[in-house]
Design a protein around this motif. Structure first.
Motif, PDB file in Angstrom:
ATOM      1  N   GLN A 317       0.821  -1.203   0.000  1.00  0.00           N
ATOM      2  CA  GLN A 317       0.000   0.000   0.000  1.00  0.00           C
ATOM      3  C   GLN A 317       0.863   1.264   0.000  1.00  0.00           C
ATOM      4  O   GLN A 317       1.950   1.287   0.561  1.00  0.00           O
ATOM      5  CB  GLN A 317      -0.924   0.033   1.222  1.00  0.00           C
ATOM      6  N   VAL A 330      -3.694   3.780  -1.383  1.00  0.00           N
ATOM      7  CA  VAL A 330      -3.640   3.313  -2.774  1.00  0.00           C
ATOM      8  C   VAL A 330      -3.070   1.899  -2.800  1.00  0.00           C
ATOM      9  O   VAL A 330      -1.974   1.644  -2.284  1.00  0.00           O
ATOM     10  CB  VAL A 330      -2.768   4.250  -3.634  1.00  0.00           C
ATOM     11  N   GLU A 331      -3.828   0.990  -3.385  1.00  0.00           N
ATOM     12  CA  GLU A 331      -3.350  -0.394  -3.525  1.00  0.00           C
ATOM     13  C   GLU A 331      -2.190  -0.431  -4.523  1.00  0.00           C
ATOM     14  O   GLU A 331      -2.278   0.131  -5.619  1.00  0.00           O
ATOM     15  CB  GLU A 331      -4.484  -1.292  -4.003  1.00  0.00           C
ATOM     16  N   GLY A 332      -1.129  -1.102  -4.131  1.00  0.00           N
ATOM     17  CA  GLY A 332       0.034  -1.219  -4.996  1.00  0.00           C
ATOM     18  C   GLY A 332       0.792   0.077  -5.189  1.00  0.00           C
ATOM     19  O   GLY A 332       1.560   0.216  -6.143  1.00  0.00           O
ATOM     20  N   GLY A 333       0.619   1.036  -4.286  1.00  0.00           N
ATOM     21  CA  GLY A 333       1.259   2.334  -4.444  1.00  0.00           C
ATOM     22  C   GLY A 333       2.609   2.444  -3.761  1.00  0.00           C
ATOM     23  O   GLY A 333       3.290   3.461  -3.908  1.00  0.00           O
ATOM     24  N   VAL A 343      -5.459   7.905 -10.047  1.00  0.00           N
ATOM     25  CA  VAL A 343      -6.072   6.783  -9.355  1.00  0.00           C
ATOM     26  C   VAL A 343      -7.584   6.872  -9.488  1.00  0.00           C
ATOM     27  O   VAL A 343      -8.147   7.929  -9.798  1.00  0.00           O
ATOM     28  CB  VAL A 343      -5.676   6.752  -7.867  1.00  0.00           C
ATOM     29  N   THR A 346     -12.095   3.542  -5.011  1.00  0.00           N
ATOM     30  CA  THR A 346     -12.818   2.271  -4.891  1.00  0.00           C
ATOM     31  C   THR A 346     -13.847   2.298  -3.757  1.00  0.00           C
ATOM     32  O   THR A 346     -14.927   1.720  -3.874  1.00  0.00           O
ATOM     33  CB  THR A 346     -11.834   1.113  -4.656  1.00  0.00           C
ATOM     34  N   PHE A 358     -10.055   4.921  -0.202  1.00  0.00           N
ATOM     35  CA  PHE A 358      -9.303   3.797  -0.758  1.00  0.00           C
ATOM     36  C   PHE A 358      -9.374   3.881  -2.280  1.00  0.00           C
ATOM     37  O   PHE A 358     -10.451   4.124  -2.858  1.00  0.00           O
ATOM     38  CB  PHE A 358      -9.861   2.460  -0.271  1.00  0.00           C
ATOM     39  N   LYS A 360      -7.252   2.737  -6.289  1.00  0.00           N
ATOM     40  CA  LYS A 360      -6.289   1.885  -7.013  1.00  0.00           C
ATOM     41  C   LYS A 360      -5.773   2.652  -8.222  1.00  0.00           C
ATOM     42  O   LYS A 360      -6.434   3.602  -8.697  1.00  0.00           O
ATOM     43  CB  LYS A 360      -6.946   0.584  -7.438  1.00  0.00           C
ATOM     44  N   ARG A 361      -4.645   2.258  -8.685  1.00  0.00           N
ATOM     45  CA  ARG A 361      -4.026   2.961  -9.827  1.00  0.00           C
ATOM     46  C   ARG A 361      -4.862   2.769 -11.080  1.00  0.00           C
ATOM     47  O   ARG A 361      -5.350   1.677 -11.373  1.00  0.00           O
ATOM     48  CB  ARG A 361      -2.610   2.431 -10.047  1.00  0.00           C
ATOM     49  N   LYS A 362      -5.034   3.871 -11.820  1.00  0.00           N
ATOM     50  CA  LYS A 362      -5.783   3.800 -13.063  1.00  0.00           C
ATOM     51  C   LYS A 362      -4.927   3.137 -14.131  1.00  0.00           C
ATOM     52  O   LYS A 362      -3.765   3.505 -14.339  1.00  0.00           O
ATOM     53  CB  LYS A 362      -6.159   5.218 -13.516  1.00  0.00           C
ATOM     54  N   GLU A 363      -5.498   2.113 -14.770  1.00  0.00           N
ATOM     55  CA  GLU A 363      -4.755   1.386 -15.814  1.00  0.00           C
ATOM     56  C   GLU A 363      -4.688   2.243 -17.084  1.00  0.00           C
ATOM     57  O   GLU A 363      -5.671   2.857 -17.463  1.00  0.00           O
ATOM     58  CB  GLU A 363      -5.473   0.061 -16.108  1.00  0.00           C
TER      59      GLU A 363
END
Length: 363
Positions: A317, A330-333, A343, A346, A358, A360-363
């Motif tokens: 995180q 942020v997950e995976g940050g 991001v 969620t 909460f 997550k990174r924008k793909e």
């Protein structure tokens, strides 16, 4: 001191009552039929002295119980009067006096006829005073508007340096004064009513400002600076409350008691004081709750650009913050610390401490 004065007063009343009762008994039929006592002055004097001492001692003995009842009654009346607004006391008193004057003028002629009419006039006076007092209290808003209109017409050119506020009194807590945000909130005009600064809160601030600990000393001095700014720069009425509650030791409990007496609210950012106030039924304005309420609303699915500043508690995180201090997890940050990312939100978690987002990174 008051107890000693009351005890002496009741003892004096007992002595006087004993003399009057003894004199009345000597004039009665029973003693008048006893020629020996009736003609002997010494026995009369001894009997009067006995009655005086007897009733004086009785009143002296029972005076502590009478004193305690009087003191309890005075405390009860004082506590109830403190909860009643001053306008109601004023208008109720004026209305009662007017009612007494009117009823006395009407019944003054009949009161001379007999004792029964005198008793009736007393009862009518009391009832009339109560009725007029009740009418004056219920019509106080109209009367205040009327007198305020007359005052405004007579002094239209007079300017007031402070804004007259008719809102609920707001009692300031020590923590909220040190925090300082109350000054900015009042400056915006969202707070109505008189700001009440109790003397015991001021003493606590001085004690903190005189602390040997540097951090506490700075906090106390900051609180005193905020108080000076509130008094000098705010366009709102500020009052110092001199009365204390010596039977209560804790400052927080004194604040709640003062709010109940003034029929006002407590402004604080202390979570524990907030909970105690809710339990006792005292209204509270919490600065932290206000700060959370005015934060921008974020919904799941929204996109934002943030900068990861540190790693989170869970594995992988990363933590970022908005301008208002809201924390974003942020997950995976973790591997992007120091980078600016786009991001997607969620979920949003609202806690007593604040709001957590909460993402997550924008793909």
């Amino acid at each position: 001191m008051v107890k000693k004065i009351l005890r002496g007063l009741f003892t004096l009343i007992g002595l006087i009552a004993g003399y009057l009762i003894g004199a009345a008994i000597l004039k009665g039929r029973y003693f008048s039929q006893i020629n020996y006592i009736n003609t002997n002055t010494v026995y009369k004097v001894l009997f009067l002295v006995f009655c005086v001492l007897f009733f004086g001692i009785i009143f002296f003995i029972i005076s502590p119980w009478i004193n305690s009842l009087i003191i309890k009654l005075m405390d009860y009346i004082e506590n109830n009067i403190q909860k009643v607004p001053g306008t109601e006391i004023l208008f109720g008193t004026v209305g009662g006096i007017i009612g007494l004057i009117i009823s006395s003028l009407v019944l003054s002629v009949f009161s001379r006829i007999s004792v029964i009419w005198s008793i009736i006039s007393i009862v009518v006076n009391i009832i009339t005073a109560i009725i007029f007092a009740d009418i004056a209290v219920k019509k106080r808003e109209e009367l205040m508007t009327f007198f305020y209109g007359l005052k405004k017409a007579g002094s239209s050119k007079e300017k007031k340096s402070k804004t007259v506020s008719r809102g609920t009194p707001k009692v300031l807590d020590t923590s909220v004064i040190i925090d300082g945000r109350i000054f900015d909130i009042c400056q915006t005009g969202f707070v109505e009513g008189t700001l009440v600064i109790p003397n015991f809160v001021l003493r606590e601030l001085r004690h903190i400002a005189d602390s040997s600990d540097a951090l506490k000393r700075n906090r106390g001095r900051r609180g005193l600076d905020i108080l000076n700014k509130i008094q000098k720069e705010l366009n709102i009425k500020v009052e110092m409350y001199e009365k204390d509650f010596p039977e209560i030791e804790e400052v927080d409990i004194k604040l709640l008691k003062l709010a109940q007496v003034l029929n006002g609210m407590v402004i604080t950012n202390d979570y524990n004081l907030n909970k105690v106030a809710e339990f006792q039924g005292v209204p509270v304005l919490n600065i932290n709750e206000l700060a959370n309420a005015i934060k921008p609303v974020v919904l799941p699915g929204e996109e934002m650009v943030i900068q990861i500043v540190k790693d989170g508690k869970e594995s992988g995180q990363g933590i970022a913050y908005l301008d208002d201090g809201t924390m974003i997890v942020v997950e995976g940050g973790k591997k992007h610390i120091g980078e600016t990312l786009e991001v997607i939100v969620t979920s949003v978690l609202q806690t007593a401490a604040g709001r957590m987002i909460f993402a997550k990174r924008k793909e």
